[in-house]
Design a protein around this motif. Structure first.
Motif, mmCIF file in Angstrom:
data_model
loop_
_atom_site.group_PDB
_atom_site.id
_atom_site.type_symbol
_atom_site.label_atom_id
_atom_site.label_comp_id
_atom_site.label_asym_id
_atom_site.label_seq_id
_atom_site.Cartn_x
_atom_site.Cartn_y
_atom_site.Cartn_z
ATOM 1 N N TYR A 69 -1.809 1.347 6.663
ATOM 2 C CA TYR A 69 -2.654 1.463 7.849
ATOM 3 C C TYR A 69 -4.097 1.274 7.415
ATOM 4 N N SER A 70 -4.955 1.068 8.365
ATOM 5 C CA SER A 70 -6.349 0.812 8.028
ATOM 6 C C SER A 70 -7.063 2.102 7.646
ATOM 7 N N GLY A 71 -7.959 1.995 6.688
ATOM 8 C CA GLY A 71 -8.835 3.096 6.347
ATOM 9 C C GLY A 71 -8.130 4.324 5.834
ATOM 10 N N ALA A 72 -8.686 5.481 6.196
ATOM 11 C CA ALA A 72 -8.227 6.755 5.655
ATOM 12 C C ALA A 72 -6.839 7.132 6.135
ATOM 13 N N LYS A 73 -6.408 6.560 7.248
ATOM 14 C CA LYS A 73 -5.073 6.888 7.755
ATOM 15 C C LYS A 73 -3.985 6.525 6.753
ATOM 16 N N ASN A 74 -4.299 5.615 5.840
ATOM 17 C CA ASN A 74 -3.286 5.043 4.972
ATOM 18 C C ASN A 74 -2.644 6.052 4.034
ATOM 19 N N ARG A 75 -3.276 7.186 3.786
ATOM 20 C CA ARG A 75 -2.714 8.174 2.874
ATOM 21 C C ARG A 75 -2.246 9.435 3.591
ATOM 22 N N VAL A 76 -2.488 9.542 4.879
ATOM 23 C CA VAL A 76 -2.080 10.747 5.603
ATOM 24 C C VAL A 76 -1.059 10.450 6.691
ATOM 25 N N LYS A 90 9.614 -0.118 -6.776
ATOM 26 C CA LYS A 90 9.179 -0.608 -5.465
ATOM 27 C C LYS A 90 7.768 -0.104 -5.154
ATOM 28 N N LEU A 91 7.538 1.156 -5.435
ATOM 29 C CA LEU A 91 6.214 1.718 -5.165
ATOM 30 C C LEU A 91 5.166 1.128 -6.094
ATOM 31 N N MET A 92 5.468 1.086 -7.379
ATOM 32 C CA MET A 92 4.472 0.673 -8.374
ATOM 33 C C MET A 92 4.142 -0.814 -8.293
ATOM 34 N N SER A 93 4.984 -1.588 -7.625
ATOM 35 C CA SER A 93 4.681 -3.012 -7.445
ATOM 36 C C SER A 93 3.708 -3.249 -6.300
ATOM 37 N N ASP A 94 3.385 -2.219 -5.561
ATOM 38 C CA ASP A 94 2.467 -2.328 -4.418
ATOM 39 C C ASP A 94 1.036 -2.170 -4.931
ATOM 40 N N SER A 95 0.229 -3.204 -4.769
ATOM 41 C CA SER A 95 -1.112 -3.221 -5.346
ATOM 42 C C SER A 95 -2.079 -2.231 -4.701
ATOM 43 N N GLN A 96 -1.714 -1.637 -3.577
ATOM 44 C CA GLN A 96 -2.630 -0.673 -2.957
ATOM 45 C C GLN A 96 -2.661 0.662 -3.706
ATOM 46 N N TYR A 97 -1.742 0.865 -4.638
ATOM 47 C CA TYR A 97 -1.708 2.100 -5.423
ATOM 48 C C TYR A 97 -2.135 1.805 -6.856
#
Length: 455
Positions: free
Chosen positions: A195-202, A232-239
């Motif tokens: 999700y956009s912005g801060a919502k992405n972690r909550v 699967k998680l670690m392949s996601d560049s947002q983390y």
């Protein structure tokens, strides 16, 4: 601290894609689902109510359940902190209540049942996302429930009729964990990637599902599946891991690149982090001597966790920043980080170690050690210092994830709770690893038998 991007729970930002004029909905609890769920904004408000329950559930007890019975903390407080540290659990301690979990589950059950109907026929991205979140949040609740109490009632339908049986029985842990897996797999399929912005972690995302599936499979010792989900998680560049200089910001500012899922709070919806860890000589918990002695020389995390100039640190700085001095008893608006990338990296390392793959395990372990300014370990050194590669990884989890609500569950799932805690508080019985059912629970439902150790 003002962090307006976090004020999404109970507000328009939490409700994703609809206009502010449609968002005047109170979080749901007890009502006719058919009477409430009329349009998509109602479904969004229903899911918001689940997050609202998460705030209540984890605001204090995340530390009681995940840290209070383990070896990294000590306390001078009475009540739950003392009962948990001395292994004197009784059916009247606060952390023996599961009411807030079942409120969360009830709200999820309503959302799961009625959300499809407000979107009509055909596919809808928003419908799928809301259902993914509802299933995922319900899974988190049941995962905690069974790790804390063992066998618990598995309720998957909302209560809407006097004809429904309210005196439910317990289900086996296998049945509950099977539903957790089913819900998380559904969430992984249907939740949004981001999700956009801060919502992405909550807000619950695909990454959240993969993280909790990794935790679930490690709890069940399904190491190949844990590795698959972690990949699967670690392949996601947002983390990505944050730099050591920003390590405290994971908790102080929140929503970092390392974070995967946080329970969001603000100045209105607060938690007890300061009461737990920050009130100087009057906080619930301070670092134990055993924990302090376990930290390797040169570990850059050490002065970021507590005041190293004090022989017995009086507060934990980790969640508030190095040098934090404010001893106000005010409640905290910090988010509570339930899982982050370092957690998953170390779980994947542990899975490889248990599959006798030390090269892969040590490569992952050393990623965390390098950030902390520590020398890398080879297999021989890991065995020499910590008896095994698995034990070296568990030690690293103890320090890296200290006070975040993982230590007790790590000790239980690895079979080390009794050997670790027996010299500290006399823990010696496998049945004692579970919490008792609170007396109010059994008064309301005579079909629920007390966990055997507490009879």
């Amino acid at each position: 601290m003002k962090r307006t991007f976090k004020y999404i729970f109970g507000s328009a930002l939490m409700l994703l894609m609809v206009s502010c004029s449609d968002l005047d909905k109170e979080p749901i609890s007890n009502f006719s689902g058919q009477g409430f769920y009329k349009k998509p904004s109602d479904a969004q408000a229903g899911v918001t109510g689940i997050y609202n329950s998460m705030q209540s559930t984890f605001r204090l007890n995340f530390a009681y359940w995940g840290e209070g019975r383990a070896d990294n903390v000590t306390t001078k407080h009475s009540g739950d902190p003392l009962a948990l540290q001395t292994n004197a659990l009784t059916p009247i301690i606060t952390s023996a209540r599961w009411d807030s979990f079942y409120t969360l589950i009830s709200r999820a059950n309503y959302a799961i049942k009625y959300t499809p109907g407000v979107f009509g026929e055909g596919e809808s991205q928003l419908k799928n996302e809301l259902l993914g979140q509802a299933h995922g949040l319900r899974a988190i609740a049941y995962f905690y429930l069974t790790r804390i109490w063992g066998e618990v009632p598995l309720v998957t339908e909302p209560y809407e009729s006097v004809d429904q049986n309210v005196f439910v029985n317990k289900n086996s842990t296998q049945e509950v964990l099977a539903k957790v897996e089913e819900d998380l797999l559904f969430a992984a399929e249907n939740s949004s990637k981001s999700y956009s912005g801060a919502k992405n972690r909550v807000i619950f995302t695909k990454g959240t599902a993969y993280a909790f599936l990794t935790q679930l499979y490690m709890w069940q010792k399904k190491y190949d599946k844990a590795i698959e989900m972690a990949d699967k998680l670690m392949s996601d560049s947002q983390y990505s891991l944050v730099a050591m200089n920003d390590w405290n910001d994971i908790f102080v500012k929140g929503v970092s690149t390392e974070s995967i899922f946080e329970v969001g709070y603000n100045e209105v919806q607060t938690n007890a982090l300061r009461i737990l860890y920050a009130l100087g000589s009057d906080s619930d918990y301070v670092p134990s001597g055993r924990f302090i002695a376990s930290i390797e020389t040169g570990d850059l995390r050490k002065p970021r966790i507590y005041d190293v100039t004090e022989a017995q640190p009086r507060k934990i700085w980790k969640f508030f920043g190095q040098g934090f001095k404010d001893e106000s008893p005010e409640l905290s608006s910090n988010n509570i980080v339930l899982t982050r990338l370092a957690d998953i990296i170390l779980l994947k390392a542990e899975a490889h170690a248990n599959l006798n793959q030390p090269t892969e395990a040590l490569d992952l372990l050393n990623r965390i050690r390098r950030r902390a300014g520590l020398t890398v370990l080879d297999e021989a050194t890991a065995i020499s210092k910590y008896n095994s590669v698995v034990d070296a990884i568990l030690h690293e989890r103890s320090v890296e994830l200290c006070f975040e609500g993982h230590r007790w569950f790590d000790l239980v799932r690895t079979g080390k709770a009794i050997s670790t805690m027996k010299p500290i508080n006399g823990l010696s019985n496998e049945g004692n690893l579970l919490w008792p059912l609170h007396e109010s629970i059994r008064l309301r439902n005579p079909n629920l038998k007390q966990n055997e150790f507490y009879n």
